[in-house]
Design a protein around this motif. Structure first.
Motif, PDB file in Angstrom:
ATOM      1  N   UNK A   3      36.668  53.960 -59.741  1.00 51.04           N
ATOM      2  CA  UNK A   3      36.756  54.964 -60.797  1.00 51.04           C
ATOM      3  C   UNK A   3      36.614  54.300 -62.161  1.00 51.04           C
ATOM      4  N   UNK A   4      35.950  54.938 -63.107  1.00 49.90           N
ATOM      5  CA  UNK A   4      35.708  54.361 -64.429  1.00 49.90           C
ATOM      6  C   UNK A   4      36.908  54.593 -65.344  1.00 49.90           C
ATOM      7  N   UNK A   5      37.935  53.762 -65.167  1.00 50.14           N
ATOM      8  CA  UNK A   5      39.106  53.858 -66.030  1.00 50.14           C
ATOM      9  C   UNK A   5      39.835  52.535 -66.022  1.00 50.14           C
ATOM     10  N   UNK A   6      40.583  52.307 -67.071  1.00 45.08           N
ATOM     11  CA  UNK A   6      41.510  51.186 -67.153  1.00 45.08           C
ATOM     12  C   UNK A   6      42.891  51.806 -67.268  1.00 45.08           C
ATOM     13  N   UNK A   7      43.798  51.395 -66.401  1.00 47.78           N
ATOM     14  CA  UNK A   7      45.150  51.929 -66.402  1.00 47.78           C
ATOM     15  C   UNK A   7      46.053  51.158 -67.344  1.00 47.78           C
ATOM     16  N   UNK A   8      45.862  49.842 -67.382  1.00 46.24           N
ATOM     17  CA  UNK A   8      46.806  48.968 -68.052  1.00 46.24           C
ATOM     18  C   UNK A   8      46.091  47.753 -68.603  1.00 46.24           C
ATOM     19  N   UNK A   9      46.357  47.407 -69.838  1.00 50.42           N
ATOM     20  CA  UNK A   9      45.922  46.137 -70.416  1.00 50.42           C
ATOM     21  C   UNK A   9      47.189  45.326 -70.611  1.00 50.42           C
ATOM     22  N   UNK A  10      47.240  44.145 -70.012  1.00 52.47           N
ATOM     23  CA  UNK A  10      48.405  43.285 -70.145  1.00 52.47           C
ATOM     24  C   UNK A  10      48.062  42.100 -71.021  1.00 52.47           C
ATOM     25  N   UNK A  71      42.876  30.127 -69.250  1.00 48.24           N
ATOM     26  CA  UNK A  71      43.290  31.502 -68.977  1.00 48.24           C
ATOM     27  C   UNK A  71      43.332  32.253 -70.296  1.00 48.24           C
ATOM     28  N   UNK A  72      42.638  33.387 -70.377  1.00 48.88           N
ATOM     29  CA  UNK A  72      42.524  34.115 -71.639  1.00 48.88           C
ATOM     30  C   UNK A  72      43.825  34.769 -72.075  1.00 48.88           C
ATOM     31  N   UNK A  73      44.735  34.992 -71.130  1.00 48.41           N
ATOM     32  CA  UNK A  73      45.986  35.662 -71.473  1.00 48.41           C
ATOM     33  C   UNK A  73      45.884  37.170 -71.475  1.00 48.41           C
ATOM     34  N   UNK A  74      44.770  37.711 -70.987  1.00 49.52           N
ATOM     35  CA  UNK A  74      44.565  39.161 -70.947  1.00 49.52           C
ATOM     36  C   UNK A  74      44.067  39.553 -69.561  1.00 49.52           C
ATOM     37  N   UNK A  75      44.650  40.604 -69.013  1.00 54.25           N
ATOM     38  CA  UNK A  75      44.119  41.174 -67.781  1.00 54.25           C
ATOM     39  C   UNK A  75      43.926  42.676 -67.969  1.00 54.25           C
ATOM     40  N   UNK A  76      42.943  43.211 -67.302  1.00 51.07           N
ATOM     41  CA  UNK A  76      42.702  44.647 -67.251  1.00 51.07           C
ATOM     42  C   UNK A  76      43.168  45.108 -65.881  1.00 51.07           C
ATOM     43  N   UNK A  77      43.836  46.242 -65.829  1.00 53.62           N
ATOM     44  CA  UNK A  77      44.314  46.728 -64.535  1.00 53.62           C
ATOM     45  C   UNK A  77      43.739  48.097 -64.230  1.00 53.62           C
ATOM     46  N   UNK A  78      43.422  48.284 -62.979  1.00 54.40           N
ATOM     47  CA  UNK A  78      42.956  49.565 -62.447  1.00 54.40           C
ATOM     48  C   UNK A  78      43.966  49.940 -61.371  1.00 54.40           C
ATOM     49  N   UNK A  79      44.829  50.897 -61.684  1.00 57.75           N
ATOM     50  CA  UNK A  79      45.860  51.299 -60.737  1.00 57.75           C
ATOM     51  C   UNK A  79      45.337  52.389 -59.814  1.00 57.75           C
ATOM     52  N   UNK A  80      45.810  52.331 -58.581  1.00 59.91           N
ATOM     53  CA  UNK A  80      45.346  53.234 -57.543  1.00 59.91           C
ATOM     54  C   UNK A  80      46.544  53.896 -56.869  1.00 59.91           C
ATOM     55  N   UNK A  81      46.264  54.881 -56.017  1.00 62.55           N
ATOM     56  CA  UNK A  81      47.306  55.704 -55.398  1.00 62.55           C
ATOM     57  C   UNK A  81      47.972  55.084 -54.179  1.00 62.55           C
ATOM     58  N   UNK A  82      47.384  54.019 -53.606  1.00 61.85           N
ATOM     59  CA  UNK A  82      47.954  53.462 -52.376  1.00 61.85           C
ATOM     60  C   UNK A  82      47.469  52.028 -52.170  1.00 61.85           C
ATOM     61  N   UNK A  83      48.136  51.336 -51.266  1.00 63.20           N
ATOM     62  CA  UNK A  83      47.707  49.992 -50.892  1.00 63.20           C
ATOM     63  C   UNK A  83      46.302  50.034 -50.282  1.00 63.20           C
ATOM     64  N   UNK A 126      43.788  44.976 -59.458  1.00 69.36           N
ATOM     65  CA  UNK A 126      43.800  46.253 -58.744  1.00 69.36           C
ATOM     66  C   UNK A 126      45.208  46.392 -58.199  1.00 69.36           C
ATOM     67  N   UNK A 127      45.879  47.501 -58.526  1.00 76.88           N
ATOM     68  CA  UNK A 127      47.290  47.597 -58.190  1.00 76.88           C
ATOM     69  C   UNK A 127      47.699  48.983 -57.725  1.00 76.88           C
ATOM     70  N   UNK A 128      48.671  48.979 -56.834  1.00 71.39           N
ATOM     71  CA  UNK A 128      49.421  50.172 -56.474  1.00 71.39           C
ATOM     72  C   UNK A 128      50.836  49.906 -56.957  1.00 71.39           C
ATOM     73  N   UNK A 129      51.334  50.757 -57.855  1.00 63.36           N
ATOM     74  CA  UNK A 129      52.676  50.593 -58.416  1.00 63.36           C
ATOM     75  C   UNK A 129      53.482  51.854 -58.120  1.00 63.36           C
TER      76      UNK A 129
END
Length: 144
Positions: A3-10, A71-83, A126-129
């Protein structure tokens, strides 16, 4: 499948409390989902995370968490609904040329995640939280 989205920038930071105080001084509000180790700030449709730079590098299994150490110190996260969705998205990204960094697995914070790098080395998680469910549009839902 991706999916074309970013959930979280850390942002990997030297001092979580100091970084949190800075962003709060800008008028941004820390979410109740935060704890002393990580701060979450809900923005419009995206979440900003503040986490120890060294711990962020370790979470992705990268050496050299310090500035200028690879290490750049930045990650992009794409959260999903399940493992299962994490596993599927990870395989999808790798099939399209992403470089595997850390295969998806159960993680210390109670979720499930893995990392890959895009062709330029930018890290994606890529994460399920289960503590931050997604709404119908795929946006993370944090406590206020």
């Amino acid at each position: 499948m991706f999916d074309r989205r970013i959930s979280l920038i850390t942002l990997g930071v030297a001092d979580v409390a100091r970084a949190t105080a800075f962003y709060e001084s800008l008028g941004w509000t820390r979410s109740s989902a935060s704890n002393p180790s990580i701060t979450f700030i809900a923005l419009k449709g995206i979440v900003l995370g503040l986490f120890s730079r060294d711990k962020l590098a370790a979470d992705a299994r990268l050496a050299g968490g310090g500035a200028g150490e690879g290490f750049s110190g930045v990650t992009l996260a794409h959260n999903l609904h399940s493992e299962a969705e994490v596993d599927e998205a990870y395989a999808f990204a790798l099939a399209r040329g992403a470089r595997p960094v850390k295969p998806p697995e159960k993680v210390f914070w109670g979720g499930y995640s893995g990392y890959f790098a895009d062709p330029d080395g930018h890290l994606w998680e890529l994460a399920f939280n289960p503590m931050a469910p997604l709404d119908a549009e795929g946006h993370m839902q944090l406590g206020s």
